[in-house]
Structures are given as C-alpha cells and as structure tokens.
Motif scaffolding. Structure first.
Motif, short mmCIF file in Angstrom:
data_model
loop_
_atom_site.label_atom_id
_atom_site.label_comp_id
_atom_site.label_asym_id
_atom_site.label_seq_id
_atom_site.Cartn_x
_atom_site.Cartn_y
_atom_site.Cartn_z
N ALA A 17 6.54 3.20 -11.95
CA ALA A 17 5.78 4.36 -12.02
C ALA A 17 4.37 4.53 -11.79
O ALA A 17 3.32 4.80 -12.53
CB ALA A 17 5.98 4.73 -13.61
N GLN A 18 3.95 3.65 -10.73
CA GLN A 18 2.44 3.33 -10.53
C GLN A 18 1.79 4.63 -9.81
O GLN A 18 0.73 4.86 -10.14
CB GLN A 18 2.35 2.27 -9.55
N ALA A 19 2.62 5.51 -9.31
CA ALA A 19 2.06 6.86 -8.60
C ALA A 19 1.65 7.61 -9.74
O ALA A 19 0.65 8.25 -9.84
CB ALA A 19 2.91 7.32 -7.74
N GLY A 40 0.82 -1.30 -0.02
CA GLY A 40 -0.09 0.08 -0.13
C GLY A 40 0.66 1.34 0.16
O GLY A 40 0.25 2.18 0.46
N LYS A 41 2.02 1.18 -0.46
CA LYS A 41 2.98 2.29 -0.48
C LYS A 41 2.54 3.47 -1.63
O LYS A 41 1.99 4.53 -1.17
CB LYS A 41 4.22 2.16 -0.95
N THR A 42 1.98 3.00 -2.71
CA THR A 42 1.74 3.88 -3.86
C THR A 42 0.10 4.51 -3.49
O THR A 42 -0.07 5.39 -3.53
CB THR A 42 1.60 3.21 -5.09
N LEU A 60 9.46 7.61 -7.19
CA LEU A 60 10.71 7.16 -7.33
C LEU A 60 10.99 5.70 -7.35
O LEU A 60 11.87 4.90 -7.13
CB LEU A 60 11.41 7.58 -6.03
N ASP A 61 9.80 5.26 -8.13
CA ASP A 61 9.75 3.88 -8.56
C ASP A 61 9.65 3.49 -9.84
O ASP A 61 8.94 4.19 -10.70
CB ASP A 61 8.50 3.20 -7.87
N HIS A 62 10.58 2.74 -10.23
CA HIS A 62 10.72 2.40 -11.97
C HIS A 62 9.43 1.81 -12.34
O HIS A 62 8.73 1.90 -13.72
CB HIS A 62 11.60 1.63 -12.40
N ILE A 77 7.35 11.05 -1.12
CA ILE A 77 7.84 10.28 -1.91
C ILE A 77 7.66 8.79 -2.29
O ILE A 77 7.75 8.17 -0.85
CB ILE A 77 9.76 10.40 -1.73
N ASP A 78 7.04 8.34 -3.05
CA ASP A 78 6.64 6.82 -3.19
C ASP A 78 7.97 5.98 -3.70
O ASP A 78 8.54 6.27 -4.74
CB ASP A 78 5.62 6.71 -4.59
N CYS A 79 8.49 5.25 -2.74
CA CYS A 79 9.77 4.60 -2.94
C CYS A 79 9.22 3.08 -3.39
O CYS A 79 8.17 2.60 -3.51
CB CYS A 79 10.08 4.12 -1.44
MG LIG Z 1 4.02 0.99 -5.37
#
Ligand SMILES: [Mg+2]
Ligand SMILES: Nc1ncnc2c1ncn2[C@@H]1O[C@H](COP(=O)(O)OP(=O)(O)OP(=O)(O)O)[C@@H](O)[C@H]1O
Length: 247
Positions: free
Chosen positions: A42-44, A14-16, A38-40, A118-120
């Motif tokens: 790119a879900q955010a 549940g980060k994003t 900041l995740d490749h 920042i979404d990691c």
């Molecule tokens: Mg995510």
C-alpha cells in the motif's frame, strides 16, 4: 482512456514513485486520472497521504466482489485513488475461479478517466496478472544502477504469455530509467545495453537520483506538491510529456 500498469517484478526500482508522480504530472496537464494501488504494501496509498492501516474499504473488497469500486474511491484534489490494504495479499487464496479477471470485471463500468495508472507489486503473481488482464499498456521502471537483464526478460516473457492467454491488447509502451546518476559509468552501460536489446523502448528522459523524491512520500505529497522546483519534478514532467506523445 489509457489504462497503464506500472510493473517490474524486481523490487525497489521506482514503480510507486513513478505511478504517483506521473499521475500528478498528468493531472497538472489537465488529464483526469485515477490511481489504483494494487500492492498489499500500500505504498502508493501512503504516498498520496492516506494511512493504509486506517483504510477499511480497499481494492481488496472490490476484487472480492463485496463492494462496487465507487464505494472505495478517494477523491484527492480531483485525482482519484482506489486504495490498497494489507488484505490484498489474500487475493490468491480467494475461492473464485479465473482470478486474473477480477479487476477487469469489477471496473468494467469505470470510464470517466483519461488515464488509469496501476501500481503493481514486485512479482508476477495474481495481482500483477489482474493488472495486465485489465491494462492496455505497461510502463517498466528500470533502475539503471544494476545490470538487470535477467529480471527484465522474465517480465517481457510474462507479457508475451499474457498477450497470448489473457489480453491481446497489451504492450510495453516504454521503459523508464530511474535513479540515474551521470557520474556512474554503470548507468551509461545499462542504458546502452537496454537500447541494444530493446530498441526504441527506453524513454529519453532519465529520472535522476533525487532526495526530494525520497522525502515526498512521508509528507503524503507528490513531488509537485512537495518540491515543485526539484529535479525530480522536472524529470517526471518531461517523462510525462513523452508518455503523452507515445499514445
Ligand atoms: Mg512499490
Ligand atoms: N529517482 C529517485 N531518486 C532517489 N530515490 C528514489 C528515486 N526513485 C525512487 N526512489 C526511492 O527508492 C525507493 C524505492 O522506490 P519505489 O518505492 O518507488 O520502488 P518500487 O519499485 O515501488 O518498490 P516495491 O517493489 O517495494 O514496490 C524508495 O525509497 C523511493 O523513495
């Protein structure tokens, strides 16, 4: 300005969902917010309505030093977004020393916001290290359906190392219980165990299981745009009030 990394090395917790919806709730509360993807994966970026495949200029180019951040900034109804693209996974191979500080250095002059979220990615690799070197706070989403402590300790140990070696200012502000279902005994066990092991860290508000939270990303909408009357919207608003109080 509060700079917050939303991080857990475990995937799918549940980060994003939390990044996007806390950002939206903060904005509704009158705060000026910027989300950094900041995740490749790119879900955010996708959740906020942008197709990562069509993003030509992303945070990758900023980290690489090719573009200033304001050239990739997307203004989405006054919520700002620094989008991601798949190339982000190549950051670890960039021939640049001290790669942990790429984000901090690139955003040194970004100071117009009340909150930067920042979404990691789900790892403790170089992108998460960049988020932690730049942030003051960490929010840790924790799926309360599994006994998760092994993974959680990796994260808390990593935070201690980061504090010693990269960024003295960083601390875990709180743990967000996600995908909560009161009917499942395991949920209550996880909550109890978390409170015993990490007293005071768990936010009181649990994010309940909610289909609307799952559906919103494919419409490119936050939960407040997609279903403002849902329990997902209710929970993220309450949680955000707690985050504002834990300043
Ligand atoms: Mg995510
Ligand atoms: N409270 C909830 N109720 C129901 N589904 C949820 C809830 N929160 C998140 N989800 C769904 O669970 C999945 C994982 O959530 P999310 O993408 O936010 O996790 P993540 O930690 O960012 O994952 P990753 O590690 O892959 O980046 C998504 O399909 C999301 O829609």
């Amino acid at each position: 300005m509060r700079i917050i990394a939303i991080s857990n090395n475990k995937g799918g917790v549940g980060k994003t969902t939390s990044t996007v919806n806390i950002a939206a709730a903060l904005q509704i509360k009158g705060q000026k917010v910027c989300v950094i993807d900041l995740d490749h994966q790119a879900q955010a970026t996708y959740h906020l309505g942008y197709n990562p495949k069509q993003i030509k200029k992303s945070i990758f180019h900023v980290l690489k030093g090719e573009l200033p951040y304001d050239e990739i900034l997307i203004d989405r109804n006054d919520m700002h977004l620094l989008p991601a693209s798949q190339e982000l996974k190549d950051v670890e191979f960039l021939p640049i020393p001290a790669k942990e500080f790429l984000l901090r250095d690139a955003l040194e002059e970004m100071n117009l916001y009340d909150f930067i979220l920042i979404d990691c990615p789900p790892s403790l690799g170089i992108l998460t290290m960049n988020a932690m070197a730049y942030s003051m706070e960490i929010l840790v989403p924790l799926q309360v359906q599994f006994l998760p402590f092994h993974g959680m300790y990796n994260l808390f140990e990593a935070v201690q190392v980061v504090k010693r070696r990269l960024n003295k200012k960083i601390d875990v502000t709180g743990i967000i219980g996600t995908m909560y279902n009161a009917k499942r005994a395991i949920n209550r066990e996880v909550i109890e165990e978390t409170e015993n092991r990490l007293p005071g860290k768990l936010f009181e508000t649990m994010i309940r299981e909610n289909v609307a939270l799952q559906e919103a990303p494919s419409w490119g909408k936050t939960i407040f745009e997609y279903k403002p009357g849902s329990i997902g919207a209710e929970d993220y608003m309450k949680l955000t009030e707690e985050i504002l109080e834990r300043d």
